[in-house]
Each structure stands twice: as structure tokens, then as C-alpha cells.
Design an enzyme around this catalytic site. Sequence first.
Site, short mmCIF file in Angstrom:
data_model
loop_
_atom_site.label_atom_id
_atom_site.label_comp_id
_atom_site.label_asym_id
_atom_site.label_seq_id
_atom_site.Cartn_x
_atom_site.Cartn_y
_atom_site.Cartn_z
CE LYS A 1 0.92 1.03 4.37
NZ LYS A 1 1.73 2.22 4.67
CG ASP B 1 3.69 6.20 5.47
OD1 ASP B 1 3.83 6.29 6.71
OD2 ASP B 1 4.32 5.36 4.79
#
Length: 238
Positions: free
Chosen positions: A98, A177
Site C-alpha cells: 500500500k 503512508d
Amino acid sequence: PGPTRWGICSAGAISHDFVVALKTLPTTEHTVVAVAARDLGRAQAFAQRFGVPRAYGSYQELAEDPNVDVVYVGVVNPAHLHTGLLFLDRGRAVLMEKPMALGSREVSALVAAARERGVFLMEGFWTRFFPAWERLRALADEGALGTPLVFRGSLGFNLGGVPRLREPGLGGGALLDLGGYGLQMALALLGGPPKNLRAHGVLHPTGMDWEGVWGAWRGRRGPQNPGTPLVQTGRGTG
């Protein structure tokens, strides 16, 4: 059938952590057969450390390895689209670290390629497979918790010294993030994408989002009052 044969794209820290976790599973189910990095020496060092039989000095070589079933892609965020397409176009299943990509257009391109080739593509949110999270989702789906009205999530780390988080060219920022952890949970528990979305936060001098709060959406499970703030989730980098 034999074990799932993994290829590892990138020999960085996140790929290291992924392989450490993967090796806790039985080798009869999962095995790492190849690793690739832009620097052959790094790939070879990674392979020696984890007992990986093949090391490549380019991602192209890994994509052309016929003995790889699925590739874990752990490259920097701006390279997710190009690298993901490289493997998908060659019929390799992809587990993408991700975030999936830097925006909706890039994600759509990856999804379209996976559908066209009929191969598996998934974003690597490991929290989706935690037993506690699976139980919580089951309770929500069964209606055992009533109608969820508000989701509040907070996640923060002192990551001011990590260059990739503050540099626009590396696809940094708080939201991409770690902010996605709270947002993907909200999507699941509140029944779908937001009807409207408001966000506010603090920018780093480089222009990246350094901390933020995202909220105010009404999912399918939400109440009828469209003005009710339903989600507040934030993440700061210290």
C-alpha cells in the site's frame, strides 16, 4: 498442487519485513523463489539472507520468470503503476504494497490491466486479515452493533527523519503512508464510499501533507441526516 511461488520485487526494508512474515508459514504452502532489485548486488544479498534461489538485477527479468506465481511489489510509491503493469501484463498475480498507487487514475489503470489479463491484484493492507478485524466486520454485517454512526481513528509516528514521507517525488505524505488504514476501515464499517468528504491538516515545508483529519461522510449504514459528521480519522507524522 505445490506451494505458491513468490517473487519479490525490490530488496528494500519493506520487502525484508514481508519475507520475514511469509517465512512463518509452512513451506508446503508458500515459498520465495526469486527476488529482483535495480542493483544486482542488493538482490543477491537479499537472496543469500533468505535462501532465495534466484536473484535478478532488473524487474523485467523477474517478470519473465515462468516459475513465479505471484509477485510482491515493494517499490517506492511513484513506481507502483509502472511496475505493477509490468507484472500484470505478463500474467503475474500482484500483491501491491500500500498504497496501490498515487491516485484514482493510476489505480484504475492497474485494475483494468488485471481484469483484462484475468489475474489477481490486491493492495497489501495486512490489517484486513487480523482475526479481531474480521470479527468486528462480521458483527457489523450481522447488525449486532446496530447502526454505526461515527468512526474515530488515530495513528501517528515520529517519522520526520524518513525522506520518502516528506518528498513529493517519492509519493510521500501522511495520507498515502498510513492514513489509509483508518480510511479503509471506515469504508468497510460505514457501508461504502463517502457521500461527501472534508479534510484539513498541516503541510510540511515541502508541500506534503504532514498530518491531517479526514471526515464527514455518510455511508449506506448511516443516518438520514446528511449533515451528520460520521467519520473522523487522522494521522500525524510527528
